[in-house]
Design a protein around this motif. Sequence first.
Motif, PDB file in Angstrom:
ATOM      1  N   SER A  85       0.802  -1.224   0.000  1.00  0.00           N
ATOM      2  CA  SER A  85       0.000   0.000   0.000  1.00  0.00           C
ATOM      3  C   SER A  85       0.835   1.274   0.000  1.00  0.00           C
ATOM      4  O   SER A  85       0.284   2.373  -0.055  1.00  0.00           O
ATOM      5  N   PRO A  88       3.594   3.120  -2.194  1.00  0.00           N
ATOM      6  CA  PRO A  88       4.321   3.103  -3.464  1.00  0.00           C
ATOM      7  C   PRO A  88       5.826   3.310  -3.310  1.00  0.00           C
ATOM      8  O   PRO A  88       6.608   2.755  -4.091  1.00  0.00           O
ATOM      9  N   GLY A 116      -2.997  -0.848  -3.734  1.00  0.00           N
ATOM     10  CA  GLY A 116      -1.565  -0.638  -3.930  1.00  0.00           C
ATOM     11  C   GLY A 116      -0.918  -1.735  -4.752  1.00  0.00           C
ATOM     12  O   GLY A 116      -0.011  -1.478  -5.553  1.00  0.00           O
TER      13      GLY A 116
END
Length: 204
Positions: free
Chosen positions: A91, A93, A120
């Motif tokens: 989740s 990046p 994500g």
Amino acid sequence: MAHQSEARESPAAVRNSGPILSVLRSHLPARGRVLEIAAGTGQHALAFAQALPDIDWTPSDPDASARASIDAWRATAASPNLNPPLSLDASHPSTWPSGPFDAVVCINMVHISPWLATEGLMAGAAAVLTSPGGLLVLYGPYVEAEVETAPTNLAFDADLKRRDPDWGLRDRDAVVALARADGLVLTRRVAMPANNLMLLFRRA
């Protein structure tokens, strides 16, 4: 033998490694780079790396004890194609590597994490699977509108939600729609033992 203080064992991983490997053999490229998300104990990573020596396998997990377990299993066998685990939270990046990878494999995460993690996962997979046809492989139980949910999966879903209200079996069509929004198209649904599925997506 893995160092017992760090190596964790999952009976489910022992049971499902063979069936999952059979599907991976059929759909992974003969050679390439694979990123495994939420690798957990590391048993899958070791088994698949040993069985697929021409695949460069990179496991990852956000949990430090899981990464220690992965490293402990790595120490049990000489598998030069099995890389050290990455600290990766699907989740977030910023924790994803830059790639490119030929495939992303995620086993039993989608239902044992918040929906944000699946969001994500799709965005991250789309970013690292830079070539058309890049493969995202999901394994786990799902709810399907056209298939009656097995009583064992209903009980599992209830137990997950008791443990964390953000967890639970996801609707397959919702996952497929989320993937499609990131340019990942469902190409195959494979029924697996114990009422699980493998969902294979390809980069458009």
